[in-house]
Design an enzyme around this catalytic site. Structure first.
Site, PDB file in Angstrom:
ATOM      1  N   HIS A  51      58.645  76.518  16.692  1.00 28.49           N
ATOM      2  CA  HIS A  51      59.899  77.255  16.589  1.00 28.49           C
ATOM      3  C   HIS A  51      61.067  76.286  16.455  1.00 28.49           C
ATOM      4  O   HIS A  51      60.918  75.083  16.691  1.00 28.49           O
ATOM      5  CB  HIS A  51      60.122  78.130  17.828  1.00 28.49           C
ATOM      6  CG  HIS A  51      60.352  77.328  19.069  1.00 28.49           C
ATOM      7  ND1 HIS A  51      59.316  76.892  19.879  1.00 28.49           N
ATOM      8  CD2 HIS A  51      61.488  76.821  19.636  1.00 28.49           C
ATOM      9  CE1 HIS A  51      59.799  76.182  20.877  1.00 28.49           C
ATOM     10  NE2 HIS A  51      61.119  76.111  20.758  1.00 28.49           N
ATOM     11  N   HIS A 138      65.121  71.393  14.945  1.00 26.91           N
ATOM     12  CA  HIS A 138      63.846  70.726  14.691  1.00 26.91           C
ATOM     13  C   HIS A 138      62.717  71.568  15.266  1.00 26.91           C
ATOM     14  O   HIS A 138      62.956  72.500  16.020  1.00 26.91           O
ATOM     15  CB  HIS A 138      63.832  69.329  15.321  1.00 26.91           C
ATOM     16  CG  HIS A 138      63.950  69.361  16.812  1.00 26.91           C
ATOM     17  ND1 HIS A 138      65.168  69.474  17.463  1.00 26.91           N
ATOM     18  CD2 HIS A 138      63.015  69.341  17.801  1.00 26.91           C
ATOM     19  CE1 HIS A 138      64.979  69.505  18.758  1.00 26.91           C
ATOM     20  NE2 HIS A 138      63.671  69.423  19.001  1.00 26.91           N
TER      21      HIS A 138
END
EC number: 3.1.4.58
Length: 197
Positions: A51, A138
């Site tokens: 995620h 990220h």
């Protein structure tokens, strides 16, 4: 007080995030498996947990969660869908002994940052303070390098011809379930209105 995630818990450890679609979870897993042959980390993220964090909220009183979800619905309604794609790899911490291995995201990062800011703005009245450091989106792949010597350079991710882009049309409220796989449970999904290109 009961620990977060336990039955009848007084609080839940929550965060909001953009999930990586299943076909890209598999694509990153293939790349990760190649990295595992050359780099040693203590913890590898379950691909189902891949995620992009929007906001970490910490331990939240369960009685506050309905207010949180109302605020997140309002935030979602003020944003529009957008396109992202997988980016290159990098690390946080000392390059020779990295703390985190990650994959980046490219595409409409300005819209991603706007979504992150909108979420933070709408939850601030509930007492959630945004992080002061700049937002750095990220996907965490692994944590805590454990190699006996300095880490080798990260191999370039191979382009097998697969499309690594996707439309971000929602975000989720995750609860952390320590000791489980996957470790993150979706409490609610928040659709983002469709934006015309």
């Amino acid at each position: 007080m009961s620990k977060p995630g336990k039955e009848n818990a007084a609080s839940e450890r929550l965060f909001t995030a953009v999930r990586l679609p299943q076909h890209l979870q598999e694509q990153v897993k293939v790349w990760r498996d190649g990295i595992k042959r050359t780099m040693s980390f203590r913890t590898w993220t379950d691909p189902r947990d891949y995620h992009i964090t929007l906001q970490f909220m910490g331990d939240v009183d369960i009685n506050t969660i309905p207010n949180v979800t109302d605020a997140l619905k309002e935030a979602a309604a003020k944003c529009g869908s957008f396109q992202l794609r997988l980016g290159g790899a990098g690390t946080f911490g000392r390059p020779a002994f990295p703390r985190v291995l990650w994959r980046g995201v490219e595409g409409d990062r300005d819209m991603l940052k706007l979504l992150q800011k909108t979420v933070a703005d709408h939850t601030m009245p509930l007492g959630f303070v945004p992080e002061e450091r700049p937002y750095s989106p990220h996907i965490t792949i692994a944590r805590s390098y454990t190699g006996s010597g300095p880490a080798e350079p990260i191999p370039d991710h191979e382009n097998d011809g697969s499309d690594s882009s996707w439309t971000v049309a929602d975000f989720v409220l995750f609860a952390t379930r320590f000791g489980r796989k996957p470790m993150y449970e979706i409490l609610q999904t928040f659709p983002i209105p469709y934006s015309r290109p």
